[in-house]
Design an enzyme around this catalytic site. Structure first.
Site, PDB file in Angstrom:
ATOM      1  CB  CYS A 180      -0.892   0.050   1.246  1.00 63.24           C
ATOM      2  SG  CYS A 180      -1.938  -1.387   1.498  1.00 63.24           S
ATOM      3  CG  ASP A 198      16.476  37.307 -12.778  1.00 64.00           C
ATOM      4  OD1 ASP A 198      16.360  37.014 -13.978  1.00 64.00           O
ATOM      5  OD2 ASP A 198      15.552  37.799 -12.089  1.00 64.00           O
TER       6      ASP A 198
END
Length: 521
Positions: free
Chosen positions: A34, A471
């Site tokens: 599971c 940036d």
């Protein structure tokens, strides 16, 4: 994770969905495996055994739970945050390389011997490449059985099985049901899906061929399934903030290849056996995926690339918890947790687009790319929208006359050098790339500075720690937040954000009013 038994038991008892895909719980008394969040009553700890992969569970003789469907868990975030041999191998297996080229092809792409690849995968995952690929084929088969009305023979070959018998045996072994029984359990399909399936043209048997550039040869000729449109649900770990993710993809969309339509990001896909068109729309607990393929054998690859583009296998809780340790960054995380890094379905395409976008606006970059697409891309038919082409291959772009490019001469040199090296194989930017080596090779090319290399590392290579201290948007956001704004000082401050600096960039960019930060209307 799966070796920390106490932590795994706590996750199973609390049914913590954050750990789905990290590990799998095999129950000795039932023979079932599971996901950690399975809704059934948790077994006694002494009856639990933990494995790192579904393939390892299957190798140990366990079958998949019919309630929690562990094969539909999000993928482990480990494989997209590392660049070692095992992580690179897992990315290639997800991209279908073992099915197309075999284990020798996988090893060749990684630059290791077959024996070494198998040994390392077995040591970490409890299963070798063939078992891992088999588990993936079983998952694809289940998806096709439950989502289409294709014949079982077509499902078998589309999922990559060599024969119908192998397909039947694998499905029974993994799911404890025959393919026919799997299909019988599916609730009645909605009208739209049923109509689409009824409209499928009849199958035309053709010899099964390998995609271009591969050497593996199938043992027997097999039919190629007819094109189909599938409606899928792509799971993710919550939370997920779709604003910058879909906003970035929509704002930078190349006309003809990408578009935002009816609340979904749509684009064309160049795939190993053909092409596809995908529409992706955010929902509260999944991503709605409408996928049309010219060849259903590309299903696994298409899903894998879409998940990678949307960064759906990330662990947002781990990322956000780390970034919250910086008191100046914490308010951004708390305001909109779960930001993802928008990536790509084609690394070479993104590298080309990064060069086209150097020192120009987003609109200008889109215009440059659209011209190349119209002139050199392969045409596709999209009756539902405005998509017209696949993005050109490096080989097609390498044949472009540099004088026809509307850009400065130095950038022409950058562009032509890049596409030539991509086309002749001197530069590799695929999912198997070693991030450090790829960075070094890109930096050696003319016109490639740190910003361009780090953007490619972040969005194409998938490095979660790629950072853009030069940036302008990052520096402006840092200054407004009271963070250092010079590249050197900001890099020093960002050391505490590692290994998730690419996600920090998304939070910093989100302080701007640029369209990339907003989900389109």
């Amino acid at each position: 994770m799966y070796t920390d038994r106490e932590r795994c038991v706590r996750a199973v008892r609390s049914k913590d969905a954050r750990f789905d895909g990290w590990f799998f719980t095999a129950v000795l008394t039932t023979g079932i495996y599971c996901r950690p969040s399975c809704p059934v009553v948790a077994p006694k700890p002494e009856n639990m055994v933990f494995h790192a992969s579904a393939a390892a569970c299957q190798q140990a003789g366990f079958r998949a739970c019919k309630r929690c469907r562990p094969d539909t868990s999000p993928g482990s975030p480990e494989w997209n945050r590392r660049a070692d041999l095992v992580a690179r191998a897992m990315r290639l297996i997800a991209d279908g390389v073992v099915d197309r080229e075999g284990v020798p092809g996988l090893a060749g792409r990684l630059g290791y011997s077959t024996r070494q690849v198998e040994r390392q995968l077995l040591a970490e995952l409890g299963a070798g490449p063939l078992a891992l690929a088999r588990a993936q084929r079983a998952q694809t088969a289940r998806l096709l059985v439950e989502s289409t009305q294709l014949s079982m023979a077509d499902v078998a070959f589309a999922a990559g099985f060599a024969s119908v018998r192998t397909f039947n045996d694998t499905v029974r072994e993994v799911f404890a049901l025959s393919p026919t029984e799997l299909r019988a359990r599916v609730p009645k399909r909605n009208d739209a899906t049923a109509a689409a399936l009824r409209a499928l043209p009849p199958r035309t048997p053709t010899p099964r061929t390998q995609p271009p550039g591969t050497t593996a040869t199938p043992a027997v000729p097999t039919p190629t399934p007819a094109p189909a449109t599938l409606h899928l649900r792509l799971p993710f770990r919550a939370p997920l903030n779709p604003d910058n993710l879909f906003g970035h993809l929509a704002a930078t969309a190349v006309p003809g290849v990408e578009e935002w339509r009816d609340g979904a990001y749509r684009r064309t896909l160049r795939l190993p056996y053909g092409h596809g068109i995908v529409g992706l729309a955010p929902r509260p607990d999944h991503i709605a995926c409408r996928l049309t393929l010219s060849d259903l054998r590309d299903l696994t690859v298409a899903i894998s690339r879409c998940r990678r583009m949307l960064d759906l296998d990330a662990d947002p809780v781990a990322v956000d918890d780390q970034l919250r340790t910086d008191p100046l960054l914490a308010p951004l995380v708390d305001k909109a947790p779960g930001r993802r890094v928008p990536r790509t379905v084609d690394e070479a395409e993104f590298a080309v687009r990064a060069v086209l976008g150097q020192q120009v606006s987003t609109a200008a970059a889109r215009t440059h790319a659209a011209r190349l697409v119209a002139a050199h891309g392969d045409a596709v038919d999209d009756p539902e929208g405005g998509l017209t082409h696949l993005f050109p291959t490096p080989e097609a772009l390498a044949a472009v006359d540099p004088e026809s490019l509307a850009m400065p001469r130095t950038r022409r040199t950058t562009f032509t050098t890049l596409v030539e090296q991509l086309a002749d194989g001197r530069l590799h930017l695929g999912v198997e790339s070693d991030w450090a080596q790829a960075r070094a090779r890109l930096l050696a090319l003319p016109g490639f500075g740190p910003w361009t290399v780090d953007v490619i590392a972040m969005r194409a290579l998938g490095d979660p720690d790629a950072f853009l201290p030069t940036d302008l948007g990052v520096r402006r956001a840092a200054r407004e937040l009271g963070l250092p704004s010079t590249p050197a000082a900001l890099t020093a401050r960002a050391a505490a954000w590692r290994p998730w600096r690419a996600y920090a960039v998304q939070y910093l960019w989100a302080t701007d009013s640029h369209p990339i930060n907003f989900l389109p209307a």
